[in-house]
Scaffold this active site. Structure first.
Site, short mmCIF file in Angstrom:
data_model
loop_
_atom_site.label_atom_id
_atom_site.label_comp_id
_atom_site.label_asym_id
_atom_site.label_seq_id
_atom_site.Cartn_x
_atom_site.Cartn_y
_atom_site.Cartn_z
N ALA A 55 26.16 14.09 37.30
CA ALA A 55 25.04 14.17 36.36
C ALA A 55 24.00 15.14 36.90
O ALA A 55 24.07 15.58 38.04
CB ALA A 55 24.42 12.79 36.15
N MET A 56 23.03 15.48 36.06
CA MET A 56 21.92 16.36 36.45
C MET A 56 20.64 15.84 35.83
O MET A 56 20.58 15.54 34.64
CB MET A 56 22.21 17.79 36.02
CG MET A 56 21.05 18.75 36.25
SD MET A 56 20.52 18.78 37.97
CE MET A 56 18.83 19.33 37.79
N GLU A 57 19.57 15.78 36.64
CA GLU A 57 18.36 15.06 36.29
C GLU A 57 17.35 15.83 35.48
O GLU A 57 16.14 15.52 35.51
CB GLU A 57 17.67 14.58 37.58
CG GLU A 57 17.11 15.69 38.49
CD GLU A 57 18.04 16.10 39.62
OE1 GLU A 57 17.55 16.67 40.61
OE2 GLU A 57 19.25 15.85 39.50
N ASN A 58 17.75 16.84 34.71
CA ASN A 58 16.79 17.61 33.92
C ASN A 58 15.74 16.68 33.30
O ASN A 58 16.08 15.68 32.68
CB ASN A 58 17.51 18.34 32.78
CG ASN A 58 18.76 19.04 33.25
OD1 ASN A 58 18.72 19.91 34.10
ND2 ASN A 58 19.89 18.64 32.68
N HIS A 93 20.20 6.58 39.36
CA HIS A 93 19.96 7.70 40.29
C HIS A 93 19.23 8.84 39.57
O HIS A 93 18.23 9.35 40.08
CB HIS A 93 21.31 8.17 40.84
CG HIS A 93 21.22 9.35 41.75
ND1 HIS A 93 21.41 9.25 43.11
CD2 HIS A 93 20.99 10.67 41.52
CE1 HIS A 93 21.28 10.44 43.66
NE2 HIS A 93 21.03 11.33 42.71
N GLU A 94 19.73 9.23 38.42
CA GLU A 94 19.12 10.36 37.71
C GLU A 94 17.73 10.01 37.18
O GLU A 94 16.84 10.86 37.17
CB GLU A 94 20.02 10.82 36.57
CG GLU A 94 21.44 11.20 36.98
CD GLU A 94 21.49 12.21 38.11
OE1 GLU A 94 20.58 13.08 38.20
OE2 GLU A 94 22.44 12.15 38.92
N HIS A 148 15.09 10.36 39.77
CA HIS A 148 14.67 11.76 39.94
C HIS A 148 13.52 12.15 39.00
O HIS A 148 12.81 13.13 39.28
CB HIS A 148 15.84 12.70 39.66
CG HIS A 148 16.75 12.90 40.81
ND1 HIS A 148 16.31 13.27 42.06
CD2 HIS A 148 18.11 12.83 40.91
CE1 HIS A 148 17.35 13.40 42.88
NE2 HIS A 148 18.45 13.14 42.21
N GLU A 184 17.49 13.82 46.91
CA GLU A 184 18.77 13.14 46.75
C GLU A 184 18.90 11.86 47.58
O GLU A 184 19.49 10.88 47.13
CB GLU A 184 19.92 14.11 47.07
CG GLU A 184 19.95 15.35 46.20
CD GLU A 184 20.08 15.02 44.71
OE1 GLU A 184 20.38 13.87 44.35
OE2 GLU A 184 19.89 15.95 43.89
#
Length: 875
Positions: free
Chosen positions: A288-291, A323-324, A327, A346
């Site tokens: 995933a990516m936390e944009n 987790h995301e 962030h 992270e």
């Protein structure tokens, strides 16, 4: 690391705001698009050049205007340096200091490499509108992945984390598609061309370029508001999917709504954006990516189909979502100053992600999961000379991809857990909250976190934590006994066992946490601890400290007879430490097996997962010695038989999650050890499934039943699972089938499997899973290297589209070969190759192979003797 050691952009123009506009998207063919970016900022000194980041972008007309209208000048030339990924905009006269607007026209491509602004192919689960891009029999969605340094692939920008700015964004898309970005839609209007619309979004908060995001596709969503109110309203939370999949997003939606509220309460800072969106992306290189405000996920990390998905994916979804979302505060609201402090983002998000999962699912026993997974994986990488400090020097942004690893994530989170345990969780969170408030919408360094925690705890956190983040490795605490006391000595732990004086200069602060004694720490090389109960003592309660413990052999045996007194975390730690010490030579495999023999009646899934991993590693290292291999199977069979026969194959409706996962694991361990009843039942239900009964195999057992049948069978079983891979509509089905196929022992089928992995049928994001599966198959794993070596041109071409996947594939595919000659061959092969994307992975591969080869040579004879003496192998 000093600022002067960084290769950063020239400090000439400080960006404050971006206005990004994309149009003329070619949804097929060239997949190109056009754009205009206007960057408002301040020229800090007169200059004839502006340098900014671009990659795979064609820069057109460039103009700088003074904000007060006093001048306007066009660039006389634009030059691009591919290596540094920078474009230099040159002007014929000096740009005066002050506020300016830099306008750049450009053309770029929606690539298929899972970086920048890219396209993902998929087979639609429902009939999409005619506007949906389609090519080659697949439909496409569009999305972004900018971390770490790929915003520059989508638009010209100052692509460094401490050059924060606000963003306006708009995009021209077909009227039948949905466009998403970090912020809510401000307005939509008809475009000048028929069939198109322009979607414009609200302005973002101040943030780093890598957090900007957008997506376009045939999206639908499920929605649920938060329970808490934010600025007087319940925050809208949505999970978007391509058409036909939204009902599988219900569980992630539930996790998201409650986790946003939980973190808002925990950090005492309300979630700062007006909405929270999640998006399932069909091709995604990470989990995933936390944009900020638009978090993007791999489908298996966000979608769950009740009744057909393996429930272990639910555990993963809960964690990855948490987790995301962590962030959104720790990374997005407060961002690390530079990539050397990636761990600040992270490591903390990993720890607090598990904290949230434990809060909502205490029955999952996630801290023992953390000890069995994150903690042990961090140890494994950090025990190699090829490791690196948590805070690793990063000269320029192009080096950062390879430090998104178990040191930044898992060692980082492990030392956070150690510190939280020492300070007390309430004190620790209070310090974190103060840190976030002090640096909101800005950047921070590790020392800033330590200062906030020092103030909250009234302790000098700098003094005892700096070495943990700035020095490589970790210690082993070795114990010597005397009546009523023990001496404890710390040394650097290396899996290779060849610690040199220059390796062993660090003196760590080590919380000993000895049972039945007052808390104390080891702060010198060695100390004597008095008042010890000779009959029973154990260091590192609940495995909160990041170190191995080396007990005298007789005391380890005593601990093995007292397992009922320990937490699950302690049991996992005992096994993990004994296994690691056997590898390094500070313990023996015989001692490890003697310890494991005491776990016959163990009933905890997390403990069994550590046992299974340790046994699998021994079996992998000694696989070439058939007598030892057979003896280890006999040992495993005796150990697992009582448990597997007790738990059975039937899933009870009211049983808990961990019982179901234990059943899956025990069946796998028993089947691979040759348990006849297990193999027979696996074959029986596989045949029922293959004959047309889709419900013959419980969803939680598909992975083990497929893997056992492929391993024990031949062409017929392989083809049936391969056919399932091609036909499955289950979100997790392709991953399960792919990894199961890697269990075949037939050389011809292995090569067919490798042909499949490198074909277009397997998404690039999944290729490393196939490599890892085959690497864990000792009989045929050497064929992976043979295939890579003999097909390097197409193999490297397939992998080269994404550096993260390339590095992961090399590391996971080659690190388990316990053969010195093979290590030399691998090194020689790569001597004339450009290994910039995976040079750290090659160091890990070399170090791992040499370590296991030394272990094999040292322990082979004594292990054989022990197996023979205990009746597991013939003399």
């Amino acid at each position: 690391m000093a600022y002067t050691d960084r290769d950063t952009l020239p400090d000439v123009l400080k960006p404050k705001h971006y206005d990004v506009s994309l149009f003329d998207l070619e949804l097929g063919g060239s997949w190109s698009y056009k754009g205009i970016v206007k960057i408002e900022g301040t020229v800090v000194r007169p200059t004839k050049e502006i340098v900014l980041n671009t990659n795979d972008i064609s820069v057109g007309e460039v103009e700088v205007q003074a904000a007060d209208g006093s001048y306007s000048v066009r660039a006389s030339s634009v030059s691009f340096d591919k290596k540094s990924e920078r474009s230099t905009l040159s002007f014929d006269k000096d740009l005066a200091t002050g506020h300016v607007i830099l306008k750049i026209e450009f053309v770029a491509t929606m690539n298929d490499a899972m970086v920048g602004f890219y396209r993902s192919k998929y087979t639609s689960a429902a009939t999409p509108p005619s506007d949906t891009p389609v090519e080659g029999g697949f439909h496409y969605m569009l999305s972004t992945q900018f971390q770490a340094c790929d915003a520059r692939r989508a638009f010209p920008c100052f692509d460094e984390p401490n050059l924060k700015a606000t963003f306006d964004f708009d995009i021209e898309v077909p009227v039948g598609l949905v466009a998403l970005s970090n912020m809510p839609v401000k307005f939509e209007r008809e475009a000048s061309k028929p069939g198109l619309k322009v979607v414009s979004f609200e302005r973002t908060p101040v943030m780093s370029t890598y957090l900007l995001a957008w997506a376009v596709g045939d999206f639908e969503y499920v929605e649920a508001p938060t329970q808490r109110k934010y600025n007087g309203i319940n925050l809208p939370v949505r999970v978007y999917t391509t058409r036909g999949l939204k009902e599988q997003a219900r569980y992630a939606l539930e996790c998201t709504s409650r986790t946003v509220d939980y973190f808002s309460e925990l950090f005492k800072i309300d979630y700062p954006l007006p909405k929270t969106d999640l998006l399932a992306v069909h091709e995604f290189s990470a989990n995933a990516m936390e944009n900020w405000g638009l978090v993007m996920y791999r489908t298996t990390a966000v979608l769950f189909d009740e009744g057909s998905s393996d429930t272990r994916y639910k555990n993963n979804i809960a964690y990855v979502v948490a987790h995301e979302l962590a962030h959104q505060w720790f990374g997005n609201l407060v961002t690390m100053d530079w990539w050397n402090e990636l761990w600040l983002n992270e490591g903390f998000a990993t720890w607090v992600g598990w904290l949230a999962v434990d809060h909502f699912n205490p029955e999952w026993n996630v801290w023992s999961q953390f000890v069995a997974e994150s903690y042990q994986e961090a140890f494994r990488l950090d025990s190699l000379r090829a490791s690196h400090p948590i805070e690793v020097p990063v000269r320029n942004a192009l080096e950062v991809d390879q430090i998104f690893d178990d040191i930044s994530y898992r060692k980082g989170s492990s030392i956070i857990r150690m510190l939280s345990s020492h300070l007390g969780q309430e004190t620790f969170i209070r310090g974190v909250s103060n840190y976030l408030k002090a640096h909101a919408y800005g950047n921070a360094k590790t020392d800033d976190l330590w200062s906030a925690l020092s103030e909250a705890s009234k302790q000098d956190v700098h003094a005892f934590m700096n070495l943990w983040v700035r020095k490589i490795g970790f210690p082993v605490v070795t114990i010597a006994e005397e009546p009523g006391q023990i001496s404890v000595r710390q040394t650097r732990f290396l899996a290779s066992g060849d610690v040199k004086p220059e390796d062993d200069e660090t003196v760590w602060w080590i919380p000993l946490n000895i049972s039945n004694t007052a808390p104390q720490a080891l702060t010198t090389k060695s100390e004597v601890v008095r008042g010890i109960d000779d009959a029973f003592y154990k260091l590192n309660k609940d495995q909160c400290g990041f170190y191995r413990t080396n007990y005298p052999p007789h005391h380890l045996a005593k601990l093995g007879q007292s397992l009922h007194l320990f937490s699950n975390e302690d049991k996992i730690g005992l096994v993990g430490d004994a296994a690691a010490l056997a590898v390094s030579g500070e313990g023996t495999t015989a001692s490890l097996l003697a310890l494991l023999a005491g776990f016959t009646n163990e009933s905890n899934y997390r403990v069994w997962s550590q046992i299974a991993f340790s046994l699998a590693h021994i079996q992998s290292v000694f696989a070439s010695n058939e007598v030892i291999a057979d003896g280890l199977k006999e040992f495993t069979l005796k150990l697992v038989t009582p448990s597997v026969e007790k738990i059975g194959w039937t899933f009870n409706p009211d049983e808990n999650y961990l019982t179901g996962q234990l059943r899956r694991l025990l069946i796998s361990v028993a089947g691979n050890a040759g348990h006849k009843g297990t193999i027979a039942e696996a074959k029986r239900i596989f045949q029922l499934w293959a004959s047309g009964d889709p419900n013959a195999i419980h969803a939680n057992l598909r992975s083990v039943v497929f893997a056992l049948n492929v391993s024990e069978g031949g062409r017929d079983e392989f083809d049936k699972v391969k056919d399932a891979f091609r036909k499955t509509e289950s979100v997790d089905g392709k991953e399960i089938c792919l990894t199961s196929l890697g269990r075949t022992k037939d050389a011809a089928l292995v090569n067919e499997y490798l042909d499949l992995i490198f074909s277009d049928e397997v998404a690039v994001q999944d290729m490393h899973s196939g490599a890892a599966s085959l690497a864990g198959n000792p009989k045929v794993r050497h064929l992976l290297w043979e295939y890579m070596k003999n097909n390097w041109v197409p193999v490297s071409a397939r992998l080269a589209s994404n550096n993260v996947v390339f590095e992961r594939f090399v590391r996971l595919g080659l690190a388990r070969m316990a053969d010195e000659a093979l290590a030399s061959e691998i090194a020689a092969f790569f001597e004339d190759k450009d290994t910039g994307a995976y040079d750290r992975a090659l160091l890990i591969v070399s170090d791992s192979i040499h370590t296991d080869a030394r272990y094999k040579a040292r322990d082979e004879a004594s292990l054989l003797e022990w197996l023979q003496a205990h009746g597991y192998a013939q003399a």
